[in-house]
Design a protein around this motif. Structure first.
Motif, PDB file in Angstrom:
ATOM      1  N   LEU A 140       0.830  -1.206   0.000  1.00 40.93           N
ATOM      2  CA  LEU A 140       0.000   0.000   0.000  1.00 40.93           C
ATOM      3  C   LEU A 140       0.867   1.258   0.000  1.00 40.93           C
ATOM      4  O   LEU A 140       0.575   2.217  -0.707  1.00 40.93           O
ATOM      5  N   LEU A 141       1.930   1.229   0.799  1.00 37.97           N
ATOM      6  CA  LEU A 141       2.885   2.333   0.864  1.00 37.97           C
ATOM      7  C   LEU A 141       4.183   1.909   0.202  1.00 37.97           C
ATOM      8  O   LEU A 141       4.462   0.716   0.050  1.00 37.97           O
ATOM      9  N   VAL A 142       4.973   2.895  -0.194  1.00 34.17           N
ATOM     10  CA  VAL A 142       6.312   2.602  -0.717  1.00 34.17           C
ATOM     11  C   VAL A 142       7.323   3.061   0.323  1.00 34.17           C
ATOM     12  O   VAL A 142       7.158   4.111   0.947  1.00 34.17           O
ATOM     13  N   TRP A 143       8.371   2.269   0.502  1.00 35.07           N
ATOM     14  CA  TRP A 143       9.325   2.528   1.578  1.00 35.07           C
ATOM     15  C   TRP A 143      10.674   3.031   1.078  1.00 35.07           C
ATOM     16  O   TRP A 143      11.534   3.386   1.871  1.00 35.07           O
ATOM     17  N   SER A 144      10.857   3.017  -0.235  1.00 34.39           N
ATOM     18  CA  SER A 144      12.100   3.521  -0.816  1.00 34.39           C
ATOM     19  C   SER A 144      11.781   4.134  -2.174  1.00 34.39           C
ATOM     20  O   SER A 144      10.715   3.887  -2.761  1.00 34.39           O
ATOM     21  N   PRO A 241       7.634   3.516  15.264  1.00 37.51           N
ATOM     22  CA  PRO A 241       8.920   4.094  15.665  1.00 37.51           C
ATOM     23  C   PRO A 241      10.099   3.143  15.529  1.00 37.51           C
ATOM     24  O   PRO A 241      11.250   3.574  15.575  1.00 37.51           O
ATOM     25  N   ASN A 242       9.864   1.853  15.347  1.00 33.12           N
ATOM     26  CA  ASN A 242      10.921   0.863  15.499  1.00 33.12           C
ATOM     27  C   ASN A 242      11.923   0.832  14.346  1.00 33.12           C
ATOM     28  O   ASN A 242      13.131   0.727  14.560  1.00 33.12           O
ATOM     29  N   HIS A 243      11.425   0.897  13.099  1.00 33.63           N
ATOM     30  CA  HIS A 243      12.300   0.753  11.930  1.00 33.63           C
ATOM     31  C   HIS A 243      12.018   1.759  10.826  1.00 33.63           C
ATOM     32  O   HIS A 243      12.858   1.938   9.945  1.00 33.63           O
ATOM     33  N   LYS A 244      10.839   2.382  10.842  1.00 35.53           N
ATOM     34  CA  LYS A 244      10.492   3.299   9.756  1.00 35.53           C
ATOM     35  C   LYS A 244      11.430   4.502   9.780  1.00 35.53           C
ATOM     36  O   LYS A 244      11.616   5.141  10.806  1.00 35.53           O
ATOM     37  N   GLY A 245      12.014   4.788   8.637  1.00 32.26           N
ATOM     38  CA  GLY A 245      12.967   5.884   8.552  1.00 32.26           C
ATOM     39  C   GLY A 245      14.400   5.468   8.819  1.00 32.26           C
ATOM     40  O   GLY A 245      15.312   6.296   8.712  1.00 32.26           O
ATOM     41  N   ARG A 326       8.352  11.766  13.568  1.00 34.60           N
ATOM     42  CA  ARG A 326       8.763  12.779  12.599  1.00 34.60           C
ATOM     43  C   ARG A 326       9.763  12.189  11.599  1.00 34.60           C
ATOM     44  O   ARG A 326       9.667  12.435  10.387  1.00 34.60           O
ATOM     45  N   GLN A 327      10.714  11.415  12.096  1.00 35.38           N
ATOM     46  CA  GLN A 327      11.697  10.791  11.208  1.00 35.38           C
ATOM     47  C   GLN A 327      11.049   9.783  10.269  1.00 35.38           C
ATOM     48  O   GLN A 327      11.398   9.692   9.083  1.00 35.38           O
TER      49      GLN A 327
END
Length: 349
Positions: A140-144, A241-245, A326-327
């Motif tokens: 659904l989302l793109v991460w890169s 918060p764990n890995h996103k960004g 935010r990150q």
């Protein structure tokens, strides 16, 4: 797809950086079980879960029932956190009691335990590794930006403004948990499919029966929406918060076990309340290095791991909760940049 349990402790290579850290942690007694803690925690969560549904029946057809829906959303999140600890063998050493307890907890919230355990085990083996970590699959989302360039359909449409849509989309995460659990039942490689299916559909049947038996149809739908949306939002806020960004790895990246886990994870600073609300997952670096470590020991392991990483020159990222979000959002916005540029180019053409 095969379902298997994560090892009690990742097998360290002799003399490796992780082996030396593992010895420090073991010598500190931080891999020891905490049966008293988990007994109290399990009873507390079970009482809150049963109590929430009892209050739901007592309140009945009144709009105060929506407050009960919000309370149960939080309790469902706490059950999910407990199922997470059980699956990692933080509670029981043996496989059978771990699977039994995990399936009971999963059934309580409408989650297919076998599907989730397989998915989460693959995530732990290759966190933030494009193509190997199911948590960064562009469904659904793109991460890169590479995923953005290859995106089609909904990911391409949503990806342009996904940072702004992220939290609204989390409202659907509870429903996604149920749908993904149901879809996984079609995979013949999944072990214990009949049992998982019976527990999942049994939960859905009991849940909907209770809602529409106690409440008028309109109020039942309102309860359903509030409960499932807030449950999804809580789940998303637990894991975002764990890995996103954090850095995304590819097949060209070959870090060792310690660096693979530390460099792709982020810790969140906070008090005992943060530990309670996030189930200890705010100590994500320590959890990924030692997944079978009981969650109350993660805070104690933190200074040992942080100091060790500093000595090795390995980046150890720790931020506040708001900064972590935010990150994560900034990273999502960067990942969607190619889609925004493509739209501008198309408009100019």
């Amino acid at each position: 797809m095969t379902t298997h349990n994560p090892p009690r402790r990742p097998p360290p290579a002799s003399g490796s950086d992780f082996a030396r850290l593992s010895k420090k942690i073991a010598d500190a007694g931080l891999m020891n079980r905490r049966p008293g803690y988990y007994t109290v925690r399990s009873i507390t969560v079970a009482v809150a879960y049963a109590g929430g549904w009892a209050v739901f029946v007592l309140v009945g057809a009144g709009w105060w029932t929506l407050a009960v829906a919000a309370f149960l959303a939080v309790i469902f999140g706490q059950v999910a956190l407990l199922a997470h600890d059980v699956a990692h063998r933080q509670v029981f050493r043996r496989r059978r009691p771990s699977e039994t307890s995990g399936r009971i907890a999963g059934a309580a919230i409408g989650m297919g335990y076998g599907w989730w355990q397989d998915k989460h085990t693959r995530h732990h083996a290759n966190p933030n590794h494009e193509g190997l970590d199911p948590d960064i699959t562009p469904d659904l989302l793109v991460w890169s930006q590479d995923q953005a360039l290859a995106a089609t359909g909904l990911p391409r449409l949503i990806g342009r403004w996904q940072a702004f849509l992220f939290f609204p989309l989390l409202l659907l995460e509870g429903v996604n948990l149920h749908v993904s659990s149901a879809r996984a039942l079609g995979n013949r490689a999944l072990r214990n499919r009949p049992l998982d299916g019976m527990l999942l559909y049994g939960h859905i049947a009991a849940y909907l029966t209770a809602l529409f038996l106690i409440l008028p149809a309109g109020m039942a739908m309102a309860f359903l929406a509030v409960h499932q949306c807030l449950f999804g939002l809580y789940l998303g806020c637990l894991f975002a918060p764990n890995h996103k960004g954090m850095p995304i790895l590819t097949d060209d990246d070959r870090p060792d076990f310690l660096r693979r886990q530390v460099l792709t994870s982020r810790n969140v600073r906070g008090s005992w309340f943060t530990d309670l609300a996030l189930g200890g997952l705010n100590h994500q670096i320590e959890h990924h290095l030692f997944p079978s470590m009981p969650s109350p020991h993660l805070r104690k392991a933190r200074p040992i791991v942080r100091r060790y990483c500093q000595d090795l020159g390995v980046d150890y990222l720790e931020t506040g909760l708001i900064t972590s979000y935010r990150q994560a959002l900034a990273s999502l916005h960067r990942a969607g940049a190619p889609l925004r540029r493509a739209r501008v180019s198309t408009a100019r053409a």
